[in-house]
Structure formats: structure tokens, C-alpha cells
Design a protein around this motif. Structure first.
Motif, PDB file in Angstrom:
ATOM      1  N   LYS A 162       0.860  -1.213  -0.276  1.00 10.04           N
ATOM      2  CA  LYS A 162       0.055   0.060   0.220  1.00 10.04           C
ATOM      3  C   LYS A 162       0.870   1.413   0.141  1.00 10.04           C
ATOM      4  CE  LYS A 162      -3.771  -2.343  -0.021  1.00 10.04           C
ATOM      5  NZ  LYS A 162      -5.044  -2.324  -1.156  1.00 10.04           N
ATOM      6  N   GLY A 163       2.128   1.264   0.616  1.00  7.71           N
ATOM      7  CA  GLY A 163       2.865   2.254   0.665  1.00  7.71           C
ATOM      8  C   GLY A 163       3.287   2.401  -0.816  1.00  7.71           C
ATOM      9  N   GLY A 164       3.559   1.573  -1.622  1.00  3.51           N
ATOM     10  CA  GLY A 164       3.941   1.343  -3.100  1.00  3.51           C
ATOM     11  C   GLY A 164       2.853   1.920  -3.830  1.00  3.51           C
ATOM     12  N   VAL A 165       1.706   1.718  -3.620  1.00  4.77           N
ATOM     13  CA  VAL A 165       0.428   2.469  -4.245  1.00  4.77           C
ATOM     14  C   VAL A 165       0.483   3.710  -3.988  1.00  4.77           C
ATOM     15  CG1 VAL A 165      -1.908   2.490  -4.216  1.00  4.77           C
ATOM     16  CG2 VAL A 165      -1.033  -0.045  -4.089  1.00  4.77           C
ATOM     17  N   LYS A 166       0.797   4.224  -2.931  1.00  5.00           N
ATOM     18  CA  LYS A 166       0.786   5.712  -2.786  1.00  5.00           C
ATOM     19  C   LYS A 166       1.626   6.386  -3.563  1.00  5.00           C
ATOM     20  CE  LYS A 166       2.512   8.885   0.679  1.00  5.00           C
ATOM     21  NZ  LYS A 166       1.837   9.979   0.705  1.00  5.00           N
ATOM     22  N   LEU A 167       2.931   5.867  -3.594  1.00  3.26           N
ATOM     23  CA  LEU A 167       3.708   6.749  -4.551  1.00  3.26           C
ATOM     24  C   LEU A 167       3.690   6.478  -6.094  1.00  3.26           C
ATOM     25  CD1 LEU A 167       7.203   7.142  -2.736  1.00  3.26           C
ATOM     26  CD2 LEU A 167       5.698   8.867  -3.727  1.00  3.26           C
ATOM     27  N   PHE A 168       3.100   5.135  -6.169  1.00  4.37           N
ATOM     28  CA  PHE A 168       2.995   4.833  -7.774  1.00  4.37           C
ATOM     29  C   PHE A 168       1.637   5.821  -8.232  1.00  4.37           C
ATOM     30  CE2 PHE A 168       0.438   2.772 -10.863  1.00  4.37           C
ATOM     31  CZ  PHE A 168       1.240   2.427 -11.758  1.00  4.37           C
ATOM     32  N   SER A 169       0.695   5.921  -7.242  1.00  6.51           N
ATOM     33  CA  SER A 169      -0.371   6.826  -7.740  1.00  6.51           C
ATOM     34  C   SER A 169      -0.143   8.129  -7.740  1.00  6.51           C
ATOM     35  CB  SER A 169      -1.742   6.686  -6.649  1.00  6.51           C
ATOM     36  OG  SER A 169      -2.176   5.631  -6.438  1.00  6.51           O
ATOM     37  N   GLU A 170       0.637   8.774  -6.898  1.00  9.45           N
ATOM     38  CA  GLU A 170       1.215  10.035  -6.859  1.00  9.45           C
ATOM     39  C   GLU A 170       2.216  10.464  -8.138  1.00  9.45           C
ATOM     40  OE1 GLU A 170       1.022  10.930  -2.134  1.00  9.45           O
ATOM     41  OE2 GLU A 170       3.049  10.806  -3.129  1.00  9.45           O
ATOM     42  N   THR A 171       2.891   9.374  -8.345  1.00  7.42           N
ATOM     43  CA  THR A 171       3.811   9.640  -9.468  1.00  7.42           C
ATOM     44  C   THR A 171       3.196   9.726 -10.938  1.00  7.42           C
ATOM     45  OG1 THR A 171       5.550   8.653  -8.366  1.00  7.42           O
ATOM     46  CG2 THR A 171       5.959   8.703 -10.857  1.00  7.42           C
ATOM     47  N   THR A 172       2.147   8.597 -11.076  1.00  5.91           N
ATOM     48  CA  THR A 172       1.444   8.637 -12.246  1.00  5.91           C
ATOM     49  C   THR A 172       0.466   9.844 -12.567  1.00  5.91           C
ATOM     50  OG1 THR A 172       0.055   6.990 -11.258  1.00  5.91           O
ATOM     51  CG2 THR A 172       1.864   6.139 -12.646  1.00  5.91           C
ATOM     52  N   ALA A 173       0.100  10.278 -11.179  1.00  5.25           N
ATOM     53  CA  ALA A 173      -0.801  11.554 -11.474  1.00  5.25           C
ATOM     54  C   ALA A 173      -0.169  12.701 -11.934  1.00  5.25           C
ATOM     55  CB  ALA A 173      -1.541  11.655 -10.091  1.00  5.25           C
ATOM     56  N   MET A 174       1.162  12.693 -11.462  1.00  2.00           N
ATOM     57  CA  MET A 174       1.882  13.797 -11.899  1.00  2.00           C
ATOM     58  C   MET A 174       2.219  13.680 -13.459  1.00  2.00           C
ATOM     59  SD  MET A 174       4.955  15.937 -10.293  1.00  2.00           S
ATOM     60  CE  MET A 174       5.519  14.851  -9.427  1.00  2.00           C
ATOM     61  N   GLU A 175       2.509  12.464 -13.833  1.00  2.00           N
ATOM     62  CA  GLU A 175       3.310  12.070 -15.193  1.00  2.00           C
ATOM     63  C   GLU A 175       1.844  12.458 -16.117  1.00  2.00           C
ATOM     64  OE1 GLU A 175       5.172   8.179 -14.908  1.00  2.00           O
ATOM     65  OE2 GLU A 175       4.911   8.404 -17.100  1.00  2.00           O
ATOM     66  N   TYR A 176       0.626  12.109 -16.043  1.00  2.00           N
ATOM     67  CA  TYR A 176      -0.415  12.433 -16.846  1.00  2.00           C
ATOM     68  C   TYR A 176      -1.286  13.217 -16.863  1.00  2.00           C
ATOM     69  CZ  TYR A 176       1.735   8.012 -18.547  1.00  2.00           C
ATOM     70  OH  TYR A 176       2.730   7.191 -18.694  1.00  2.00           O
ATOM     71  N   ALA A 177      -0.983  14.341 -15.535  1.00  2.00           N
ATOM     72  CA  ALA A 177      -2.086  15.183 -15.238  1.00  2.00           C
ATOM     73  C   ALA A 177      -2.182  16.106 -16.322  1.00  2.00           C
ATOM     74  CB  ALA A 177      -1.442  16.180 -14.347  1.00  2.00           C
ATOM     75  N   ALA A 178      -1.351  16.659 -17.181  1.00  2.00           N
ATOM     76  CA  ALA A 178      -1.370  17.272 -18.654  1.00  2.00           C
ATOM     77  C   ALA A 178      -2.239  16.752 -19.581  1.00  2.00           C
ATOM     78  CB  ALA A 178      -0.066  17.895 -19.021  1.00  2.00           C
ATOM     79  N   ARG A 179      -2.305  15.613 -19.579  1.00  2.00           N
ATOM     80  CA  ARG A 179      -3.227  14.866 -20.717  1.00  2.00           C
ATOM     81  C   ARG A 179      -4.686  14.599 -20.048  1.00  2.00           C
ATOM     82  NH1 ARG A 179       0.666  12.361 -23.597  1.00  2.00           N
ATOM     83  NH2 ARG A 179      -1.057  11.822 -25.352  1.00  2.00           N
TER      84      ARG A 179
END
Ligand code: NAD
Length: 261
Positions: A162-179
Motif C-alpha cells: 500500500k505504501g507502494g500504491v501511494k507513491l505509484f499513484s502520486e507519480t502517475t498522477a503527476m506524469e499524466y496530469a497534463a493529458r
């Protein structure tokens, strides 16, 4: 109710019981089309389908293992073939087992990480590729836990996933926000689902858990589903990369209640 959700299509992994079924039912009430994924409990998934249809939505049950690329692709294909597309992907499937870390079999570690973290990666990757190929906005919701933040001795593999899910979600949120692809997590606390059935059947353990919640009660799956509906809807259109805790205050360091400490 969120009127923009009407006729949108969602995939919900692990939808045959617990929180997944509650989200399915809520999405049915929102008049959505839902692909209810199950791993082995077909009867549970069919029951979720019936609840969605009764509520006014459309639904199919699809068997797939979220820890495999073929599994998540099967879910997307089913959504596209049956409902003509996919708008919301909910990575909900999860599992846990209790074991002191020095005795934790490698197989248990691998299984929990495979479903809880690799499953989120594979579901997200498949959803992203679909949204990007269609040049459409997208919405991904990952079921994390209060244990993305709170350590949980004897559940180290679960907490790590679940700690992994947190940073995976935050990272991908940033990566695809502009899309215009929004990715958020939900962090349930203690919720009344089959994953906790054995524990909560023991009155002493139930009381212990209640005592760890400032609101002094166990949460209902429908309360988690309400958070999923909001995150899925355009009402949360400027929200990405958060974990929305649905935990009765469990993440507020309840040991400090009444000025203790
Ligand atoms: P649950 O055990 O009732 O449901 C979990 C679902 O995941 C089941 O339908 C199961 O079949 C499915 N699943 C497991 N492995 C799978 C696989 N390989 N492929 C597809 N599906 C698979 O549990 P729940 O309480 O409803 O939990 C749902 C999510 O919420 C999980 O991610 C869990 O970690 C999280 N969560 C639950 C609580 C809680 O108190 N219930 C608290 C925090 C987080």
C-alpha cells in the motif's frame, strides 16, 4: 448523485465482494455501465451485477486475475466490446494475511505484492494506454489503505504494497496530469467487509479496532463507495494525486486523544 456519470463505463477489479461490490452498486445507482471483475467468486460477481441492474445501471461479470497482463487486458476488451469504451478504472482488488516478518514465506510476500501493487500497475498501464490511444480524458482510482501511512507490524508485505500504491499513484498522477488523466487513491480505515469478517466476529478484537477510530465505529463499504463516486465524477475535476482517507479519523494519531502524550 452525479449526473455526469450516467452512461459512463467503469471497470471495478475485485468486485465480487466487500468494497468492490459496494462501489459496483453505487455506480449502478449513478446509472453507469460496469464491468465487475472477479477472481474466483462468480456467484458474488453475479450478485453485484444484479444489484447494479436493479439500481438502473448496466453490468457484466468478467473473470480475470489482476496480477497478469492478460487478465487486465480481458477486462478492457470486455468494456470496449460490451459498452463501447471505458471511462473509469477502479483498481480495488486486494488481499492480506498476517505473519511475523521473520517467518513470512516468500510466496506470501509475492502474492500480496502481485495483487495489491503489481495489479494496480497493470490496471493503470492498461487504462493509460486506452485513454491515450483514444485521446480522451481518463480517471483511475486505486484502493490503497490507511496502511499506506500507518505501519502495521505482522502485515509488512501488505503495508509495503500500500505504501507502494501511494507513491505509484502520486507519480502517475503527476506524469499524466497534463493529458487530463486523473489518478487518485482511497485510503479506507477499518471497514465492515469479508476481509475483516473473522476479526470482527471476535467481540474483543472488534472493540480494540473501534477504540483505534476517533469516530468509534467501523466504516461501511457504502461510505468508501461514496468517495469512489465523487472521485469518478466531474465534481472532483481539479483533484489528482491525493489519497482520500475514509477512516473515521484513524490516520489522526488517536493515541494523542484528550491531550495525551
Ligand atoms: P475483500 O476480501 O472483501 O475483497 C477483495 C476482493 O479482491 C475480492 O473480491 C477478491 O476476490 C479480489 N481479488 C483478490 N485477488 C484477486 C486477483 N488476483 N484478481 C482479481 N481479484 C482479486 O476485501 P475488501 O475489504 O473489500 O478490500 C477491497 C480493497 O480495499 C483491497 O485493496 C483492500 O486492501 C482495501 N482495504 C480494505 C480495508 C477494509 O477494512 N476492508 C481497509 C483498507 C483497505
Amino acid at each position: 448523485m452525479y449526473t455526469d456519470l450516467k452512461n459512463r463505463t467503469a471497470i471495478i477489479t475485485g468486485g465480487s465482494k466487500g468494497i468492490g461490490t459496494a462501489i459496483s452498486k453505487r455506480f449502478g445507482e449513478e446509472k453507469m455501465n460496469v464491468v465487475v471483475n472477479y477472481h474466483s467468486d462468480e456467484a458474488g460477481a453475479q450478485e453485484a451485477v444484479a444489484q447494479i441492474q436493479q439500481a438502473g445501471g448496466k453490468a457484466i461479470a468478467v473473470q480475470a486475475d489482476v496480477g497478469t497482463e492478460e487478465g487486465v487486458q480481458t477486462l478492457l476488451d470486455a468494456a470496449v466490446q460490451t459498452f463501447g469504451g471505458m471511462d473509469v478504472w477502479v483498481n480495488n482488488a486486494g488481499m492480506e494475511n498476517q505473519m511475523p516478518t521473520h517467518q513470512l514465506p516468500l510466496e506470501d510476500w509475492k502474492k500480496v505484492v502481485e495483487v495489491n501493487l503489481t495489479g494496480v500497475f497493470l490496471g493503470t498501464k492498461t487504462a493509460l494506454n486506452y485513454f491515450l490511444s483514444q485521446e480522451k480524458k481518463g480517471n483511475i482510482i486505486n484502493m490503497s489503505s490507511v496502511h499506506e501511512q500507518i505501519p502495521w507490524p505482522t502485515f509488512a508485505h501488505y503495508a509495503a504494497s500500500k505504501g507502494g500504491v501511494k507513491l505509484f499513484s502520486e507519480t502517475t498522477a503527476m506524469e499524466y496530469a497534463a493529458r487530463n488523466i486523473r489518478i487518485n487513491s482511497i485510503g479506507p480505515g477499518a471497514i465492515n467487509t469479508p476481509i475483516n469478517a473473522q476479526k470482527f466476529a471476535d467481540p474483543e478484537k472488534l472493540e480494540t479496532t473501534r477504540g483505534m477510530v476517533p469516530m468509534k465505529r467501523i466504516g461501511e463499504p457504502s461510505e468508501v463507495a461514496a468517495a469512489a463516486a465523487w472521485l469518478a465524477s466531474d465534481e472532483s475535476s481539479y483533484v489528482t494525486g491525493i489519497t482520500l482517507f475514509v477512516d473515521g479519523g484513524m490516520t489522526l494519531y488517536p493515541a494523542f486523544q484528550d491531550g495525551k502524550g
